[in-house]
Every structure is written in structure tokens, then in C-alpha cells.
Design a protein around this motif. Structure first.
Motif, short mmCIF file in Angstrom:
data_model
loop_
_atom_site.label_atom_id
_atom_site.label_comp_id
_atom_site.label_asym_id
_atom_site.label_seq_id
_atom_site.Cartn_x
_atom_site.Cartn_y
_atom_site.Cartn_z
N LEU A 251 0.84 -1.20 0.00
CA LEU A 251 0.00 0.00 0.00
C LEU A 251 0.88 1.25 0.00
N ILE A 252 1.92 1.24 0.85
CA ILE A 252 2.81 2.40 0.94
C ILE A 252 3.48 2.65 -0.42
N GLN A 253 3.91 1.57 -1.06
CA GLN A 253 4.57 1.73 -2.35
C GLN A 253 3.62 2.27 -3.41
N THR A 254 2.37 1.79 -3.38
CA THR A 254 1.39 2.29 -4.34
C THR A 254 1.17 3.79 -4.14
N VAL A 255 1.04 4.20 -2.87
CA VAL A 255 0.81 5.60 -2.55
C VAL A 255 2.01 6.45 -3.01
N THR A 256 3.22 5.94 -2.75
CA THR A 256 4.42 6.67 -3.14
C THR A 256 4.49 6.84 -4.66
N ALA A 257 4.16 5.75 -5.38
CA ALA A 257 4.20 5.82 -6.84
C ALA A 257 3.18 6.83 -7.37
N ALA A 258 1.98 6.86 -6.74
CA ALA A 258 0.95 7.80 -7.17
C ALA A 258 1.43 9.23 -6.94
N LYS A 259 2.09 9.42 -5.80
CA LYS A 259 2.61 10.76 -5.47
C LYS A 259 3.60 11.22 -6.52
N LEU A 260 4.45 10.29 -6.93
CA LEU A 260 5.46 10.63 -7.95
C LEU A 260 4.79 11.07 -9.24
N MET A 261 3.58 10.56 -9.47
CA MET A 261 2.86 10.95 -10.69
C MET A 261 1.99 12.17 -10.46
N GLY A 262 2.14 12.78 -9.31
CA GLY A 262 1.46 14.05 -9.07
C GLY A 262 0.07 13.93 -8.48
N ALA A 263 -0.28 12.74 -7.98
CA ALA A 263 -1.61 12.59 -7.39
C ALA A 263 -1.48 12.31 -5.90
N ALA A 264 -2.26 13.02 -5.11
CA ALA A 264 -2.28 12.78 -3.67
C ALA A 264 -3.23 11.62 -3.38
N VAL A 265 -2.89 10.78 -2.40
CA VAL A 265 -3.74 9.64 -2.10
C VAL A 265 -4.31 9.78 -0.69
N ILE A 266 -5.60 9.62 -0.57
CA ILE A 266 -6.25 9.62 0.73
C ILE A 266 -6.72 8.20 0.98
N ILE A 283 4.43 -0.56 12.09
CA ILE A 283 4.58 -0.02 10.74
C ILE A 283 4.28 1.47 10.74
N ASP A 284 5.17 2.22 10.16
CA ASP A 284 5.06 3.67 10.16
C ASP A 284 4.16 4.10 9.00
N LEU A 285 2.95 4.52 9.34
CA LEU A 285 2.02 4.93 8.29
C LEU A 285 1.87 6.44 8.24
N GLU A 286 2.85 7.12 8.84
CA GLU A 286 2.81 8.59 8.87
C GLU A 286 2.72 9.16 7.46
N LYS A 287 3.34 8.43 6.54
CA LYS A 287 3.38 8.91 5.15
C LYS A 287 1.99 8.90 4.52
N LEU A 288 1.09 8.08 5.08
CA LEU A 288 -0.23 7.97 4.47
C LEU A 288 -1.17 9.02 5.04
N ASN A 289 -1.95 9.60 4.15
CA ASN A 289 -2.97 10.53 4.56
C ASN A 289 -4.25 9.73 4.76
N THR A 290 -4.61 9.46 6.03
CA THR A 290 -5.79 8.61 6.25
C THR A 290 -6.95 9.43 6.80
N VAL A 291 -8.13 9.06 6.32
CA VAL A 291 -9.36 9.68 6.80
C VAL A 291 -10.29 8.54 7.18
N GLY A 292 -11.01 8.69 8.29
CA GLY A 292 -11.83 7.61 8.84
C GLY A 292 -12.66 6.82 7.86
N ASP A 293 -13.62 7.51 7.21
CA ASP A 293 -14.47 6.73 6.31
C ASP A 293 -14.48 7.33 4.90
#
Lengths: 321, 135
Positions: A251-266, A283-293
Motif C-alpha cells: 500500500l505504501i509503495q502504491t501511494v508513493t508511486a501515485a505521489k510521484l505521478m502528481g496525485a495525492a492519495v487519501i 509499521i510507520d504509516l505517517e506517510k499515508l494521509n488517512t481519513v476515517g471513512d
């Protein structure tokens, strides 16, 4: 040419099935083939070699007595090749060399049975008759010491079960091919990337994420980001029951790859249970922008893109006219 | 300690990991573990089973319902005959991995359960035993 084609087919199949020399060695261990067995087999080698034709006939005569084997026996080319393979099999069976080339011959024969639609139970019955005939020959040679004869026969039987193991696996593997193809199809269907608004994508993930699926998810997301020129992606994982460290890594890698392509992931839909286990795993999920629902995630995404959703009742008067 | 029942799952491929943790979740639910504990146990099983696939190739996971001193618990034994772990202390350190992963597997699994035991001999194999008690 057909011969050459089939040979490569057998080798390809061995590769797909993981029939490496290591695996073959393991199979020999499983049936319990030991040096003393090889010595006993060597002692009955000439006996079997002297009766190859007769034993081949036992196998095929039994098949001929069964309606179920018609497809194989009615096709002259298949039948002759199967006979030839069986002769070679009987000769190879007593050579005490059960390595990759021996296995390749077994796989080749299994492919042929599969092609002729020979049912497993029919093959097994005919093979049993063949073994019975071999057993009778061996016991006759050891008339003076029936126990010795039995030991020699059991050693040969280990090879026979080694062979059956391979034949069964090839036929089952071939059947499972359909299931694997369907699984692939389901996997692909189950990772939809949906465009919700201009530049906003939704990626709902449901079920089990394995390495293969994680790769597919990443791939289809990145493609969709490019195609839709997306700026924000909402990834909903409500439907994922277990996240271990490997899946979290994906999941972290997918989010990082999306970021590199200019898209923010929630990321939305992280359950309380999953959150606790991720913390326990460290596991450090600080890099992920998480929202409850999902709803909260969509609102945040819309805010980031400058949309504001207004209820029709409270819309500006100018629009109402 | 008394073993009340056990299930053995052979682990060879990735989908065996899924099967093992689903069985674990079912057993935990039957034993009366809370939803959170079921998830923690399933995650722990996933970590130790994944280690078998990643480092040993083949092994088994045994899930059992056990009783000791009047308390009941779920025991997970992950066993393989793989290469073994040369430095157990290092393998238990957060962020350490020889396999290019997050290095959270073993130390993480330890934090997911109550009791954790790891024994490993280079060239012989590894056994990880985890226990979680019903509260």
C-alpha cells in the motif's frame, strides 16, 4: 516436428509446475526411494527388460476392455505413440535413474493421456494391472524366497508411485489451468479505478491483497492517474480484513508511486482492528494521509480540488431562478 | 499445558498464507476472542506464515486451542526446515530484513500476541511459537 513441439511442451510444463531437480529429489524422498531399492531394482532389471512387449500388452489389453479408453485407442497415431512411450517407460523404470529426463518422459506421457481424454481412474486401473503382471513375474523369479520377492516388488512399486504422483499432478495441473485463468480474470475485474469527478479517482479495494494483486492495483491506478490526469485518489480499504506488514508495504509503495505521478492519495476505511494491528506491527504509516471513512475521504478530496458540494435547498438564489 | 484441538496447515504458496489466517480467525472466533483479537491473531499468523514462504519455501502452521492454569488460549506454531536464522537477536530487531521487506514481521508478530518463542538452528530450520490468552 510434432515430436519436437511436444518435447518443449513437456519442458515448459515442468517449469510451470515447479518440477525442478530439487522438487524431483523431494518426490523421490516422499516415496522413500533409497539406495537399497536401487540395488533391488537392478536385480530384476533383466527380468523386466525381457518382458517389455508382454507387459505393454497387459496395459493396453486392459485399456481395450474398457469403453472409457476408446478416444485413446481409436486414434491410431495417439495409440501407437502411447504404446511406444509405455515400452520406453518400462525400460526406463528399471534403469535406476529417476532424474529430470525420466520425469520429462512421464510428463510427456501424461500430456498425451490428457490430449486423448484418458480419465485418471481408467489410467490407474490399467496401471494397476500392469503392476500386478510385474509382481507376478518378480514373485515367480523369487519362488524360493517369497519375502525377498516381495521386497523387490515393493522397491519397483515405489518407482511406480513416484510415476503416478507425476501423472496425477500433470493432469490435475492441466485442469486447474482453467481455474487459474478465471482467478486472473476475477483479479482484474476486482480492481476497478473509478472516476468520480474531474481529476478525482476512487479505488475501492475488497478482499485479499496478495503480491500479484497488489501489483495489478498499482498498475491500474497509475494508468488511470495518467489517463484521467488525476490529482487526488481516494483509496478505500474497508473491505480488506487483514493487513500484514507485506500488504502494508504494498500500500505504501502504491501511494508513493501515485505521489510521484502528481496525485495525492487519501486512504479511507481503515478499521479499528486493522489500525491496532498495524501499530502493534510497528509499521510507520505517517506517510499515508488517512481519513476515517469513505464519506470523509471524498469530502477532503473535493476540498483539495476546490469543489464544494451544496445541498439544493441552500444553493445561492441566483441559480434557483 | 493441554492441547484441546489442533489444525495443521501446510504452507507452500501465497494462498496458503490466506488459508492459514482465515482458519486462525475462525478458530479465534469459536474460542470467543474479540473482533480486535481475531484481527491481531490473523495478522500474526500472516506474518509467521509469510516468513515460511519467503525464507524457507515450505513449512507448516499448527493452530491449537490450549488450556493452562485455568486459562484458555490460541497457540500458533510455525515450523520450517529452511536455512534457519543465523542471528536471532538481529532478526528480532525492528526494521531488520534480509528479504527487502519492512523488517516488521517477527518483532511485529511478537507484539501482536502474549507469548512468543523463537528457536532456530542454521541449516536445520526455524520454529516460532505464539500464544494469545483469552481475557
Amino acid at each position: 516436428m510434432a515430436q519436437l513441439g511436444d518435447q518443449t511442451q513437456a519442458q515448459l510444463l515442468m517449469r510451470d509446475m515447479g518440477l525442478t531437480s530439487q522438487n524431483i529429489e523431494r518426490r523421490r524422498q516422499i516415496v522413500g526411494l533409497e539406495p537399497q531399492d536401487l540395488a533391488r531394482i537392478a536385480a530384476v532389471k533383466d527380468l523386466v527388460l525381457g518382458h517389455v512387449e508382454e507387459l505393454t500388452a497387459v496395459f493396453f489389453d486392459y485399456l481395450a476392455s474398457l469403453d472409457e479408453s476408446r478416444p485413446l485407442l481409436n486414434d491410431r497415431v495417439l495409440r501407437e505413440r502411447a504404446r511406444q512411450f509405455k515400452r520406453e517407460h518400462l525400460a526406463a523404470m528399471v534403469q535406476s535413474d529417476y532424474g529430470p529426463s525420466y520425469v520429462e518422459q512421464r510428463v510427456e506421457l501424461a500430456i498425451l493421456y490428457g490430449k486423448a481424454g484418458l480419465e485418471l481412474r481408467v489410467f490407474l486401473a490399467a496401471f494397476h494391472h500392469l503392476l500386478k503382471a510385474i509382481g507376478a513375474l518378480v514373485l515367480k523369479q523369487f519362488e524360493q524366497s517369497p519375502l525377498g520377492g516381495f521386497d523387490h516388488f515393493i522397491s519397483l512399486k515405489k518407482v511406480a508411485f513416484f510415476d503416478i504422483g507425476i501423472i496425477v499432478d500433470v493432469i490435475v495441473f492441466d485442469r486447474e489451468r482453467v481455474i487459474r485463468q478465471q482467478q486472473d480474470a476475477i483479479r482484474e475485474l476486482s480492481t476497478p479505478v473509478l472516476q468520480i469527478r474531474e481529476r478525482l479517482l476512487l479505488l475501492p479495494i475488497i478482499g485479499v491483497i496478495d503480491t500479484h494483486r497488489a501489483r495489478l492495483i498499482t498498475e491500474s491506478l497509475l494508468k488511470a492517474i495518467r489517463a484521467n490526469r488525476a490529482k487526488v485518489v481516494v483509496m478505500d480499504i474497508t473491505g480488506v480484513a487483514t493487513i500484514d506488514s507485506k500488504v502494508a508495504n504494498h500500500l505504501i509503495q502504491t501511494v508513493t508511486a501515485a505521489k510521484l505521478m502528481g496525485a495525492a492519495v487519501i486512504v479511507t476505511g481503515l478499521s479499528a482492528d486493522v489500525a491496532q494491528s498495524l501499530v502493534a506491527l510497528g509499521i510507520d504509516l505517517e506517510k499515508l494521509n488517512t481519513v476515517g471513512d469513505l464519506q470523509g475521504g471524498m469530502e477532503e478530496a473535493e476540498g483539495m480540488l476546490g469543489y464544494s458540494v451544496v445541498s439544493a435547498g441552500t444553493a445561492p438564489a441566483a441559480i434557483q431562478t | 499445558m493441554v492441547v484441546l484441538s489442533d489444525i495443521t496447515i501446510s504452507i507452500e504458496r501465497e494462498h496458503d498464507i490466506v488459508a492459514a489466517r482465515q482458519k486462525g480467525r475462525e478458530l479465534a472466533a469459536r474460542m470467543g476472542f474479540s473482533g480486535t483479537d481475531q484481527t491481531l491473531l490473523a495478522t500474526a499468523i500472516s506474518e509467521v506464515a509469510r516468513n515460511i514462504v519467503s525464507y524457507a519455501g515450505r513449512g507448516t502452521v499448527v493452530l491449537s486451542s490450549v488450556e493452562e492454569q485455568g486459562r484458555r488460549g490460541l497457540m500458533i506454531i510455525a515450523e520450517d526446515h529452511g536455512p534457519g536464522i543465523a542471528d536471532v537477536g538481529l532478526a528480532m530487531r525492528d526494521g531488520y530484513s534480509t528479504g527487502g521487506s519492512l523488517g516488521a514481521g517477527l518483532p511485529g508478530a511478537k507484539r501482536l500476541v502474549d507469548d512468543f518463542e523463537l528457536s532456530s538452528t542454521v541449516g536445520t530450520g526455524t520454529t516460532v511459537t505464539l500464544k494469545k490468552w483469552l481475557r
